[in-house]
Design a protein around this motif. Structure first.
Motif, short mmCIF file in Angstrom:
data_model
loop_
_atom_site.label_atom_id
_atom_site.label_comp_id
_atom_site.label_asym_id
_atom_site.label_seq_id
_atom_site.Cartn_x
_atom_site.Cartn_y
_atom_site.Cartn_z
N VAL A 78 0.39 -1.06 -0.15
CA VAL A 78 -0.05 0.10 -0.02
C VAL A 78 0.79 1.08 0.01
O VAL A 78 0.35 2.17 -0.59
CB VAL A 78 -1.12 -0.20 0.63
N VAL A 79 1.97 1.03 0.56
CA VAL A 79 2.49 2.59 0.78
C VAL A 79 3.46 2.54 -0.39
O VAL A 79 3.29 3.60 -0.84
CB VAL A 79 3.96 2.06 1.81
N ASN A 80 3.63 1.76 -1.01
CA ASN A 80 4.64 1.77 -2.75
C ASN A 80 4.12 1.75 -3.11
O ASN A 80 4.35 2.97 -4.11
CB ASN A 80 4.95 0.76 -2.97
N ALA A 81 2.52 1.47 -3.05
CA ALA A 81 1.50 2.49 -3.83
C ALA A 81 1.26 3.68 -4.88
O ALA A 81 1.33 4.42 -5.45
CB ALA A 81 0.47 1.10 -4.17
N LEU A 82 0.72 4.28 -2.55
CA LEU A 82 0.77 5.90 -2.45
C LEU A 82 1.14 6.38 -2.87
O LEU A 82 1.38 7.15 -3.37
CB LEU A 82 0.57 5.56 -0.95
N ALA A 83 3.08 5.99 -2.86
CA ALA A 83 4.00 6.50 -3.31
C ALA A 83 4.39 6.83 -4.44
O ALA A 83 4.36 7.65 -5.07
CB ALA A 83 5.42 5.88 -2.53
N GLU A 84 3.99 6.36 -5.57
CA GLU A 84 3.89 6.26 -6.65
C GLU A 84 3.07 6.90 -7.57
O GLU A 84 3.16 7.76 -8.33
CB GLU A 84 4.12 4.32 -7.53
N PRO B 108 6.17 16.78 -8.38
CA PRO B 108 8.25 16.53 -9.24
C PRO B 108 8.90 16.37 -8.05
O PRO B 108 9.83 15.72 -7.48
CB PRO B 108 8.09 17.80 -9.90
N GLY B 109 8.50 17.33 -6.65
CA GLY B 109 9.26 16.83 -5.31
C GLY B 109 9.56 15.81 -5.45
O GLY B 109 10.25 14.73 -4.16
N ALA B 110 8.10 15.12 -4.51
CA ALA B 110 7.88 13.73 -4.19
C ALA B 110 8.70 12.45 -5.76
O ALA B 110 8.85 11.84 -4.88
CB ALA B 110 6.15 13.25 -4.41
N ARG B 111 8.07 12.85 -6.45
CA ARG B 111 9.09 12.12 -7.51
C ARG B 111 10.92 11.87 -7.82
O ARG B 111 10.96 10.73 -7.12
CB ARG B 111 8.69 12.72 -9.06
N ASN C 81 15.68 9.32 -5.61
CA ASN C 81 16.50 9.30 -5.78
C ASN C 81 16.89 8.24 -4.15
O ASN C 81 17.37 8.15 -3.67
CB ASN C 81 16.92 10.98 -4.81
N SER C 82 16.26 8.52 -3.28
CA SER C 82 15.87 7.56 -1.84
C SER C 82 16.36 6.33 -2.68
O SER C 82 17.00 5.34 -1.70
CB SER C 82 14.07 7.77 -1.69
N SER C 83 15.16 5.82 -3.28
CA SER C 83 15.79 4.27 -3.84
C SER C 83 16.97 4.18 -4.24
O SER C 83 18.14 2.92 -4.39
CB SER C 83 14.81 4.18 -5.40
N TRP C 84 17.82 4.72 -5.34
CA TRP C 84 19.31 4.69 -5.37
C TRP C 84 19.85 5.18 -4.48
O TRP C 84 21.22 4.15 -4.20
CB TRP C 84 19.25 6.29 -6.59
N VAL C 85 19.81 5.87 -3.58
CA VAL C 85 21.10 6.51 -2.50
C VAL C 85 20.83 5.74 -1.29
O VAL C 85 21.78 4.41 -0.87
CB VAL C 85 20.77 8.29 -1.64
N PHE C 86 19.50 5.12 -1.04
CA PHE C 86 19.83 4.28 0.55
C PHE C 86 19.61 2.97 -0.22
O PHE C 86 19.79 1.50 0.85
CB PHE C 86 17.90 4.71 0.87
N GLY C 87 18.69 2.31 -1.47
CA GLY C 87 18.76 1.33 -2.61
C GLY C 87 17.92 0.41 -1.64
O GLY C 87 17.68 -0.47 -1.49
N THR C 88 16.72 1.15 -1.13
CA THR C 88 14.87 1.18 -0.68
C THR C 88 13.96 1.70 -1.78
O THR C 88 13.82 2.49 -2.28
CB THR C 88 15.09 1.62 0.79
N ASP C 89 12.64 0.40 -0.88
CA ASP C 89 11.72 1.43 -1.77
C ASP C 89 10.94 2.22 -0.55
O ASP C 89 11.69 2.02 0.43
CB ASP C 89 10.29 0.05 -2.31
N ALA C 90 9.71 2.67 -0.99
CA ALA C 90 8.96 3.56 -0.12
C ALA C 90 8.40 2.71 1.32
O ALA C 90 8.78 3.52 2.54
CB ALA C 90 8.13 4.24 -0.75
N ALA C 91 8.37 1.72 1.38
CA ALA C 91 8.04 1.25 2.53
C ALA C 91 9.15 0.52 3.40
O ALA C 91 8.96 1.42 4.27
CB ALA C 91 7.29 -0.58 1.67
N SER C 92 10.28 0.46 2.32
CA SER C 92 11.58 -0.06 3.72
C SER C 92 12.23 1.51 3.68
O SER C 92 13.35 1.64 5.13
CB SER C 92 12.65 -1.06 2.55
#
Length: 405
Positions: free
Chosen positions: A287-293, A300-303, A308-319
């Motif tokens: 659910v968290v990932n779907a809401l983030a997408e 644009p800021g959320a995108r 960048n979080s996925s790249w820098v931290f190696g995580t999806d929105a849920a993690s």
């Protein structure tokens, strides 16, 4: 402070690029002409227009260099570096244009360094089973007698970037020219989750930055020009977490500057939306990932933050919920005993102002707080818009701290 765009993220990144005019890293006219051709939230136009400007300015630099007009070439190379960095900023991490644009940013920066009056040393700092790239800047200390006094020890500022910075940018953001003019040597470098370590080696960010700064300070011990009793950490943006974190665990740090403060990432992200954050915290990951997408499609800021979080931290929105909690100074700030300067902007759109008061209260050592206002043109994150004022505060404070050593 509004420069051009209605969208906060696009406008702030425009201000960021323009602010480096303080040290010859931009011209306002070049920046404003560039963004006039970019639509609100249009990532593709952002890349195209900033890349076009960067290419044009880089060509100006090369022409000047061919004509042996070194001062003109140096300035144009510095500006081209900044514009390439800005062009790369919103590209997806796997975009094939990202790496070449980043390399051009580095190349033009280094071309500018080659034209400085005082030599700059490119360094590779041993770190675990690899190295961290950086630059060593020494103040001009030669005397009238012609003796080489480069081995004289002097105070040193170690500049740390944050969530989206590269080492080369810190030359402007941390005011290296200002530090050099006051007699400080400066080391800027890329750590894991930043610059080349992220783009080339795939090194993700890590919360325990004492494990990063420790090898950096080991590296400085090999330089006779470093006064080991006067070493300051200057952490910009998320470096405002990294620098205090390292100071909490390494007694070799003589002073610490959080520019801006970054006390607790989860609290910063949830500020003003605590009820929503609490609901998200207990929601299933899917659910968290779907809401983030969904949010990324319209903001644009959320995108950009999601990508960048996925790249820098190696995580999806849920993690990311769990990851952000690891980047907190709440449990270690009481271990910081060195003098600490905390800077904050009253209109900072990334790090809420109330957190800076929690930070200075938690630090055990002597603290100084400076809150910048919109009236001063310095109320935004990292005081972009008035770097001269911010750097004056930083290096005046450091002069006073180190004058007693």
């Amino acid at each position: 402070m509004n420069v051009h765009f209605e969208d906060t993220t696009f406008d702030y990144q425009t201000l960021r690029a323009m602010s480096y005019a303080t040290y010859g890293g931009a011209e306002p006219g070049e920046c404003l002409t560039t963004v006039e051709n970019i639509g609100e939230g249009n990532f593709e136009e952002w890349f195209t227009e900033w890349r076009r400007t960067a290419d044009r300015v880089a060509e100006t630099a090369r022409d000047a260099l061919d004509g042996e007009h070194h001062e003109t070439a140096r300035g144009a190379f510095f500006r081209a570096h900044n514009y390439y960095r800005t062009a790369e900023f919103f590209l997806d991490s796997d975009d094939p244009r990202r790496r070449p644009t980043y390399e051009r940013s580095r190349e033009t920066f280094r071309s500018a360094l080659d034209l400085l009056d005082n030599p700059v040393e490119q360094v590779e700092i041993p770190y675990e089973d690899t190295t961290l790239p950086g630059y060593w800047f020494s103040p001009e200390t030669g005397g009238d007698d012609g003796d080489d006094s480069s081995e004289q020890s002097c105070p040193t500022v170690v500049c740390l970037g944050g969530f989206d910075s590269i080492a080369e940018e810190l030359y402007f953001l941390c005011g290296v020219p200002s530090a050099l003019s006051r007699g400080y040597s400066c080391l800027v470098f890329d750590g894991p989750g930043q610059g080349a370590p992220l783009r080339v080696a795939g090194l993700r960010a890590r919360p325990d930055w004492e494990a990063v700064v420790g090898p950096v300070l080991d590296f400085l011990e090999g330089k006779s020009a470093v006064d080991e009793t006067r070493i300051a950490l200057l952490g910009a943006s998320m470096g405002g977490y990294y620098a205090p974190r390292a100071a909490a665990f390494d007694e070799r740090v003589s002073a610490c500057i959080a520019f801006d403060h970054c006390f607790d990432l989860w609290s910063a992200s949830a500020h003003g939306q605590e009820r929503i954050a609490e609901l998200i915290d207990y929601a299933p990951g899917v659910v968290v990932n779907a809401l983030a997408e969904l949010g990324a499609r319209f903001d644009p800021g959320a995108r950009w933050q999601l990508q960048n979080s996925s790249w820098v931290f190696g995580t999806d929105a849920a993690s990311l919920r769990r990851t952000l909690r690891e980047y907190s100074l709440r449990d270690v700030a009481d271990r910081i005993t060195c003098p600490t300067l905390a800077l904050a902007g009253e209109d900072d759109h990334l790090i809420p102002l109330p957190l800076v008061y929690e930070f200075v209260d938690a630090v055990s050592g002597p603290t100084t707080l400076r809150v910048f206002t919109a009236e001063e043109g310095a109320g935004e994150h990292c005081q972009l818009g008035n770097l001269s004022l911010a750097h004056g505060e930083i290096y005046d404070w450091l002069d006073e701290r180190f004058s007693d050593v």
